[in-house]
Motif scaffolding. Structure first.
Motif, PDB file in Angstrom:
ATOM      1  N   CYS A  55     140.222   1.862  42.791  1.00  0.00           N
ATOM      2  CA  CYS A  55     139.273   1.604  41.697  1.00  0.00           C
ATOM      3  C   CYS A  55     137.845   1.977  42.107  1.00  0.00           C
ATOM      4  O   CYS A  55     136.884   1.255  41.796  1.00  0.00           O
ATOM      5  N   GLY A  57     135.943   4.307  40.981  1.00  0.00           N
ATOM      6  CA  GLY A  57     135.086   4.536  39.826  1.00  0.00           C
ATOM      7  C   GLY A  57     134.577   3.245  39.231  1.00  0.00           C
ATOM      8  O   GLY A  57     133.400   3.120  38.881  1.00  0.00           O
ATOM      9  N   THR A  87     135.824   4.503  33.418  1.00  0.00           N
ATOM     10  CA  THR A  87     136.564   3.316  33.842  1.00  0.00           C
ATOM     11  C   THR A  87     137.869   3.162  33.065  1.00  0.00           C
ATOM     12  O   THR A  87     138.870   2.685  33.607  1.00  0.00           O
ATOM     13  N   GLU A  90     140.330   5.572  34.625  1.00  0.00           N
ATOM     14  CA  GLU A  90     140.805   5.022  35.895  1.00  0.00           C
ATOM     15  C   GLU A  90     141.793   3.881  35.649  1.00  0.00           C
ATOM     16  O   GLU A  90     142.794   3.743  36.360  1.00  0.00           O
ATOM     17  N   ARG A  93     145.090   5.432  34.813  1.00  0.00           N
ATOM     18  CA  ARG A  93     145.715   5.976  36.027  1.00  0.00           C
ATOM     19  C   ARG A  93     146.322   4.868  36.888  1.00  0.00           C
ATOM     20  O   ARG A  93     147.472   4.962  37.328  1.00  0.00           O
ATOM     21  N   GLU A  94     145.539   3.810  37.147  1.00  0.00           N
ATOM     22  CA  GLU A  94     146.028   2.713  37.981  1.00  0.00           C
ATOM     23  C   GLU A  94     147.216   2.008  37.321  1.00  0.00           C
ATOM     24  O   GLU A  94     148.173   1.611  38.004  1.00  0.00           O
ATOM     25  N   CYS A 119     144.120  12.312  33.831  1.00  0.00           N
ATOM     26  CA  CYS A 119     143.178  11.219  34.114  1.00  0.00           C
ATOM     27  C   CYS A 119     142.156  11.646  35.162  1.00  0.00           C
ATOM     28  O   CYS A 119     140.948  11.435  34.992  1.00  0.00           O
ATOM     29  N   GLN A 120     142.645  12.238  36.256  1.00  0.00           N
ATOM     30  CA  GLN A 120     141.736  12.610  37.342  1.00  0.00           C
ATOM     31  C   GLN A 120     140.773  13.709  36.910  1.00  0.00           C
ATOM     32  O   GLN A 120     139.585  13.694  37.295  1.00  0.00           O
ATOM     33  N   ILE A 123     138.082  12.013  34.963  1.00  0.00           N
ATOM     34  CA  ILE A 123     137.202  11.261  35.864  1.00  0.00           C
ATOM     35  C   ILE A 123     136.241  12.202  36.583  1.00  0.00           C
ATOM     36  O   ILE A 123     135.042  11.915  36.709  1.00  0.00           O
ATOM     37  N   GLN A 127     131.928  12.131  36.602  1.00  0.00           N
ATOM     38  CA  GLN A 127     131.255  11.673  37.812  1.00  0.00           C
ATOM     39  C   GLN A 127     129.726  11.826  37.774  1.00  0.00           C
ATOM     40  O   GLN A 127     129.000  10.941  38.248  1.00  0.00           O
ATOM     41  N   THR A 271     138.903  -3.714  34.734  1.00  0.00           N
ATOM     42  CA  THR A 271     139.840  -2.827  35.411  1.00  0.00           C
ATOM     43  C   THR A 271     141.269  -3.117  34.955  1.00  0.00           C
ATOM     44  O   THR A 271     141.513  -4.023  34.160  1.00  0.00           O
TER      45      THR A 271
END
Length: 348
Positions: A55, A57, A87, A90, A93-94, A119-120, A123, A127, A271
């Motif tokens: 996590c 991000g 967020t 992320e 993704r998580e 997702c990546q 992200i 950034q 999150t």
């Protein structure tokens, strides 16, 4: 112990019944704080992703929100939108990793890789918006739009996989009921009540001496079996991820905590596991205090939901089945650190 920490769960069992459970979360927050205090806000933000692999991000967003609040800077709506989207990506993704790795959701590997890749990519596009007091910038919106669109288009594959019986209640938990009332859910009012303790350097994840739950762990309903509560938690994880996918164009906003003092800032992020909070004090150009309370701190409090549900639990006679049952309970509350089980058994 790594910077991420470790969770230790010690069970005292007698005749297949858990007589007591000791849950201890060891996290080197003081050591991390020492690496951050004294830095400038910009330098702190550069160091945060080096300290938090999981996590990262969310940690950056919580930190930048806290720092900007401490210096009385209001991020532009476009900036906050970008941070919230990051967020949420992320979180998706998580959640996917947890659903496939821990339960497991029968999602084909190729589909999982494609979803994680989208997702990546999103992200990565977002950034640049994580900088301290960053201004709205000119950028090509098409790569991000394409990532979000493709992610939304592929999400029905995930929903289809979840239609089967992959998440049937754990048979050994079907007749179990919690021995104690579950902790209350963490809310904004509770976080405001937490501020006086944080200012004194006390970082216990509790409100007025009582634990709280946050995230999917809070979805469990009283009065149903532990097996059904386990299913409810995992379904809540799936549901929250689906909401994030559907709402990427308009992600939820995060309300500011009222009652802050001059030079004080609190950043929050929702999150996959629940509420992440960072608090800072900034004087001049230096961070004088940095604190963090993560979802695992709330959900694995020594008197929290896991301790209450393990106490009195009747275990299967087979040791492997007993361990699998306890691990299922722990994973349903979803720690962000590795955990170790310790068993102490006796007979009456």
């Amino acid at each position: 112990m790594s910077l991420s920490g470790q969770l230790s769960i010690r069970l005292d069992c007698q005749d297949q019944v858990v007589r007591s459970a000791q849950v201890v979360l060891q996290r080197p927050v003081v050591a991390i704080s020492q690496l951050l205090v004294g830095l400038s806000p910009v330098a702190l933000l550069e160091r945060i992703p080096l300290l938090f692999a999981l996590c990262a991000g969310a940690q950056q967003v919580a930190a930048v929100r806290a720092l900007e609040q401490a210096v009385n800077w209001q991020a532009a709506p476009e900036v906050e939108l970008a941070r919230s989207r990051l967020t949420e990506l992320e979180l998706i993704r998580e959640s996917l990793v947890r659903l496939v790795q821990d339960w497991p959701l029968p999602l084909p590997l190729a589909s999982l890789k494609a979803l994680l890749q989208r997702c990546q990519q999103g992200i990565n596009e977002l950034q640049p918006w994580l900088g301290f007091r960053v201004q709205p910038m000119l950028h090509d919106p098409q790569p991000l739009h394409r990532c979000m669109t493709e992610l939304q288009a592929r999400w029905p594959e995930v929903e289809a996989c979840a239609q089967g019986d992959w998440l049937s209640p754990h048979p050994a938990l079907s007749s179990q009921h919690p021995q104690q009332p579950l902790p209350d859910v963490l809310d904004l009012l509770g976080l405001t009540a937490l501020l006086p303790n944080l200012r004194l350097g006390q970082m216990e994840a509790e409100i007025n001496g009582q634990p709280r739950t946050t995230g999917p762990a809070a979805a469990a309903q009283a009065g149903v079996s532990l097996g059904e509560q386990l299913v409810q938690r995992v379904q809540a994880l799936m549901r929250r991820a689906a909401q994030a996918v559907a709402g990427l164009n308009h992600p939820p906003t995060i309300a500011c905590i009222p009652g802050l003092e001059a030079g004080e800032g609190v950043g929050r992020v929702k999150t996959a596991r629940g509420c992440l909070l960072q608090r800072v004090q900034v004087q001049g150009q230096q961070v004088r205090q940095w604190q963090m309370i993560a979802p695992t701190d709330w959900n694995f409090h020594p008197q929290g939901v896991l301790t209450r549900q393990l106490s009195g639990l009747v275990l299967p006679t087979d040791p492997a089945e007993a361990e699998a049952l306890v691990r299922a309970l722990v994973l349903s509350i979803d720690p962000c650190v590795d955990f170790v089980l310790h068993w102490e058994s006796s007979h009456a």
